[in-house]
Write an enzyme that holds these catalytic residues in place. Sequence first.
Site, PDB file in Angstrom:
ATOM      1  N   ARG A   1       4.672  57.580 -22.826  1.00 35.71           N
ATOM      2  CA  ARG A   1       3.600  56.888 -22.084  1.00 35.71           C
ATOM      3  C   ARG A   1       2.281  56.850 -22.843  1.00 35.71           C
ATOM      4  O   ARG A   1       1.221  56.658 -22.247  1.00 35.71           O
ATOM      5  CB  ARG A   1       3.408  57.504 -20.699  1.00 35.71           C
ATOM      6  CG  ARG A   1       4.639  57.356 -19.797  1.00 35.71           C
ATOM      7  CD  ARG A   1       4.345  57.814 -18.392  1.00 35.71           C
ATOM      8  NE  ARG A   1       5.497  57.588 -17.532  1.00 35.71           N
ATOM      9  CZ  ARG A   1       6.470  58.480 -17.343  1.00 35.71           C
ATOM     10  NH1 ARG A   1       6.415  59.657 -17.952  1.00 35.71           N
ATOM     11  NH2 ARG A   1       7.488  58.187 -16.552  1.00 35.71           N
TER      12      ARG A   1
ATOM     13  N   HIS B   1       0.180  33.983 -40.634  1.00 31.89           N
ATOM     14  CA  HIS B   1      -0.683  33.926 -39.451  1.00 31.89           C
ATOM     15  C   HIS B   1      -2.052  33.334 -39.779  1.00 31.89           C
ATOM     16  O   HIS B   1      -2.559  32.454 -39.061  1.00 31.89           O
ATOM     17  CB  HIS B   1      -0.839  35.334 -38.857  1.00 31.89           C
ATOM     18  CG  HIS B   1      -1.782  35.387 -37.698  1.00 31.89           C
ATOM     19  ND1 HIS B   1      -1.558  34.720 -36.514  1.00 31.89           N
ATOM     20  CD2 HIS B   1      -2.987  36.008 -37.552  1.00 31.89           C
ATOM     21  CE1 HIS B   1      -2.554  34.941 -35.680  1.00 31.89           C
ATOM     22  NE2 HIS B   1      -3.438  35.709 -36.285  1.00 31.89           N
TER      23      HIS B   1
ATOM     24  N   ARG C   1     -14.516  38.775 -25.253  1.00 34.52           N
ATOM     25  CA  ARG C   1     -13.533  39.014 -26.313  1.00 34.52           C
ATOM     26  C   ARG C   1     -12.675  37.788 -26.598  1.00 34.52           C
ATOM     27  O   ARG C   1     -12.106  37.647 -27.679  1.00 34.52           O
ATOM     28  CB  ARG C   1     -12.657  40.215 -25.966  1.00 34.52           C
ATOM     29  CG  ARG C   1     -11.694  40.581 -27.089  1.00 34.52           C
ATOM     30  CD  ARG C   1     -11.090  41.949 -26.912  1.00 34.52           C
ATOM     31  NE  ARG C   1     -10.105  42.218 -27.950  1.00 34.52           N
ATOM     32  CZ  ARG C   1      -9.560  43.403 -28.161  1.00 34.52           C
ATOM     33  NH1 ARG C   1      -9.895  44.434 -27.426  1.00 34.52           N
ATOM     34  NH2 ARG C   1      -8.666  43.560 -29.119  1.00 34.52           N
TER      35      ARG C   1
ATOM     36  N   HIS D   1      -6.833  30.442 -32.726  1.00 37.27           N
ATOM     37  CA  HIS D   1      -5.542  31.065 -32.463  1.00 37.27           C
ATOM     38  C   HIS D   1      -4.684  30.299 -31.466  1.00 37.27           C
ATOM     39  O   HIS D   1      -3.455  30.331 -31.556  1.00 37.27           O
ATOM     40  CB  HIS D   1      -5.742  32.499 -31.969  1.00 37.27           C
ATOM     41  CG  HIS D   1      -6.181  33.452 -33.036  1.00 37.27           C
ATOM     42  ND1 HIS D   1      -7.358  33.282 -33.735  1.00 37.27           N
ATOM     43  CD2 HIS D   1      -5.599  34.571 -33.530  1.00 37.27           C
ATOM     44  CE1 HIS D   1      -7.483  34.276 -34.612  1.00 37.27           C
ATOM     45  NE2 HIS D   1      -6.436  35.058 -34.512  1.00 37.27           N
TER      46      HIS D   1
ATOM     47  N   LYS E   1     -16.261  42.523 -34.988  1.00 37.32           N
ATOM     48  CA  LYS E   1     -15.177  42.768 -34.043  1.00 37.32           C
ATOM     49  C   LYS E   1     -15.457  43.999 -33.206  1.00 37.32           C
ATOM     50  O   LYS E   1     -15.181  44.027 -32.000  1.00 37.32           O
ATOM     51  CB  LYS E   1     -13.834  42.898 -34.760  1.00 37.32           C
ATOM     52  CG  LYS E   1     -12.685  43.088 -33.766  1.00 37.32           C
ATOM     53  CD  LYS E   1     -11.383  42.542 -34.213  1.00 37.32           C
ATOM     54  CE  LYS E   1     -10.379  42.531 -33.062  1.00 37.32           C
ATOM     55  NZ  LYS E   1      -9.039  42.122 -33.480  1.00 37.32           N
TER      56      LYS E   1
ATOM     57  N   HIS F   1      -1.244  29.517 -32.838  1.00 30.14           N
ATOM     58  CA  HIS F   1       0.001  30.086 -32.332  1.00 30.14           C
ATOM     59  C   HIS F   1       1.040  29.005 -32.062  1.00 30.14           C
ATOM     60  O   HIS F   1       2.246  29.231 -32.224  1.00 30.14           O
ATOM     61  CB  HIS F   1      -0.263  30.882 -31.055  1.00 30.14           C
ATOM     62  CG  HIS F   1      -0.948  32.190 -31.298  1.00 30.14           C
ATOM     63  ND1 HIS F   1      -1.446  32.971 -30.276  1.00 30.14           N
ATOM     64  CD2 HIS F   1      -1.214  32.868 -32.444  1.00 30.14           C
ATOM     65  CE1 HIS F   1      -1.994  34.064 -30.786  1.00 30.14           C
ATOM     66  NE2 HIS F   1      -1.861  34.022 -32.092  1.00 30.14           N
TER      67      HIS F   1
ATOM     68  N   GLU G   1      -9.593  34.666 -40.997  1.00 32.26           N
ATOM     69  CA  GLU G   1     -10.230  35.474 -39.958  1.00 32.26           C
ATOM     70  C   GLU G   1     -11.696  35.743 -40.298  1.00 32.26           C
ATOM     71  O   GLU G   1     -12.552  35.798 -39.412  1.00 32.26           O
ATOM     72  CB  GLU G   1      -9.475  36.786 -39.769  1.00 32.26           C
ATOM     73  CG  GLU G   1      -8.032  36.631 -39.289  1.00 32.26           C
ATOM     74  CD  GLU G   1      -7.920  36.248 -37.818  1.00 32.26           C
ATOM     75  OE1 GLU G   1      -8.961  36.151 -37.129  1.00 32.26           O
ATOM     76  OE2 GLU G   1      -6.787  36.043 -37.344  1.00 32.26           O
TER      77      GLU G   1
ATOM     78  N   LYS H   1      -5.227  45.761 -29.651  1.00 28.41           N
ATOM     79  CA  LYS H   1      -4.158  44.858 -29.224  1.00 28.41           C
ATOM     80  C   LYS H   1      -2.885  45.195 -29.998  1.00 28.41           C
ATOM     81  O   LYS H   1      -2.881  45.209 -31.229  1.00 28.41           O
ATOM     82  CB  LYS H   1      -4.533  43.398 -29.491  1.00 28.41           C
ATOM     83  CG  LYS H   1      -5.444  42.786 -28.461  1.00 28.41           C
ATOM     84  CD  LYS H   1      -5.575  41.292 -28.732  1.00 28.41           C
ATOM     85  CE  LYS H   1      -6.430  40.606 -27.710  1.00 28.41           C
ATOM     86  NZ  LYS H   1      -6.507  39.142 -27.959  1.00 28.41           N
TER      87      LYS H   1
ATOM     88  N   ASN I   1     -10.347  34.620 -30.237  1.00 29.88           N
ATOM     89  CA  ASN I   1      -9.153  33.774 -30.313  1.00 29.88           C
ATOM     90  C   ASN I   1      -9.461  32.405 -30.909  1.00 29.88           C
ATOM     91  O   ASN I   1      -8.602  31.522 -30.900  1.00 29.88           O
ATOM     92  CB  ASN I   1      -8.542  33.594 -28.919  1.00 29.88           C
ATOM     93  CG  ASN I   1      -7.927  34.860 -28.394  1.00 29.88           C
ATOM     94  OD1 ASN I   1      -7.269  35.588 -29.122  1.00 29.88           O
ATOM     95  ND2 ASN I   1      -8.156  35.156 -27.119  1.00 29.88           N
TER      96      ASN I   1
ATOM     97  N   GLU J   1     -10.433  41.844 -22.889  1.00 22.69           N
ATOM     98  CA  GLU J   1     -10.490  40.384 -22.912  1.00 22.69           C
ATOM     99  C   GLU J   1     -10.749  39.781 -21.535  1.00 22.69           C
ATOM    100  O   GLU J   1     -10.087  38.844 -21.108  1.00 22.69           O
ATOM    101  CB  GLU J   1      -9.195  39.804 -23.500  1.00 22.69           C
ATOM    102  CG  GLU J   1      -9.374  38.436 -24.127  1.00 22.69           C
ATOM    103  CD  GLU J   1      -8.168  37.992 -24.923  1.00 22.69           C
ATOM    104  OE1 GLU J   1      -7.376  37.211 -24.395  1.00 22.69           O
ATOM    105  OE2 GLU J   1      -8.031  38.437 -26.074  1.00 22.69           O
TER     106      GLU J   1
END
Length: 388
Positions: free
Chosen positions: A130, A282, A258, A265, A244, A269, A194, A152, A262, A254
């Site tokens: 956990r 990427h 935040r 992105h 960041k 994506h 980035e 993330k 993206n 987010e």
Amino acid sequence: MTATPTAIRTIRVELSANPYPIAIGAGSLAQLGEQIRGQGIKAGTKVLVVTNPVVNEHYGATALQSLSAAGLEASLLVIEAGEDQKTPATVGLIHDAAFERRLERSSLIVALGGGVVGDMAGFAAATWLRGIAVVQVPTTLLAMVDAAIGGKTGVNHPGGKNLIGAFHQPRLVLIDPDTLATLPEREFRAGMAEVIKYGVIGDGALLAELGAAAHRDPASGLASQAAVGPALLQTLLERSAAAKAEVVAADEREGGLRAILNYGHTLGHVVETLCGYGTYLHGEAVALGMRAAGELSLALGLWSQAEHDQQQRLIAAAGLPLAWPALDPEAVLACLQGDKKVRDGKVRFVLPLSPEAGAQTGGAVYGSVIIRDDVEAATIREVLARLA
């Protein structure tokens, strides 16, 4: 790796619950064990280092030696780590190793590699017992400036990128620019996407630094570590990490701000999903996504042609692709609906915004971007036709 460590610059991610440092310094991988012990980790703690074959060949021994010298009980797991390997099955291999090595709740996982290793090792740490600690040691530019920072973690689903995951902040991020010496130039260029992103979304000083380098050499001034040079590279690493860190500290999960990270992105994506993981790196897909987002802003009157052209020049100077792939517009629209950022069936786009444009109806403005969820399908089709 035998470089003598230089002074380490530390940038803190000031989360209210679990703040942590980003340590940046050439040769700092040799100080990994010492840096981890400095975070309150006791001698004798079990540490599982997760890496890929190429990174292990160059840096695995240095990491293990540093951990052992600091009194940590270190072991190694080497996994295949291409984007197509970023699956629950590969995370299962990390879980298997955690079981075999008897990792406890006080143990930790070290992610030594690029963003794929970081995502999978972080997700494994988030879900083993956990949640156990993870330390991110990125070895690609993209991971250094983006993926390793912010917590993330996750893996891909056949229907989309990073649909399975968790927020799990690292205990420490250690960035050693010397590890970029063995990074293929294509991977370096992918990371520059980035960096450009941070400039466009609000860091004007960084944008100016990038623009000056691109002006000196429009064809390839940002396309390799050699072209960038050590001084500018250190600046890019520090400014990107600080940007960041500031955003993550303000919005860990987010909820609003935040989302600006993206930028590029959402449509990037789509490119990765429809073209097949591995066709584009990427960062290459993010560059294409930034171009597409810029075209959307033009179509909506949110920024000027001059600003769009500036972004295009930076992308070109970094040696990143600008030619949109031949994708069926209807497939693009369908894929957008599967994006994890969709709310109430509405796709949220992060779009660049001119200072002169001011606040626009139907969106939230953050710095130099606006988040819009009211972009009509007809507008998207029009922009896709323009990109073709």
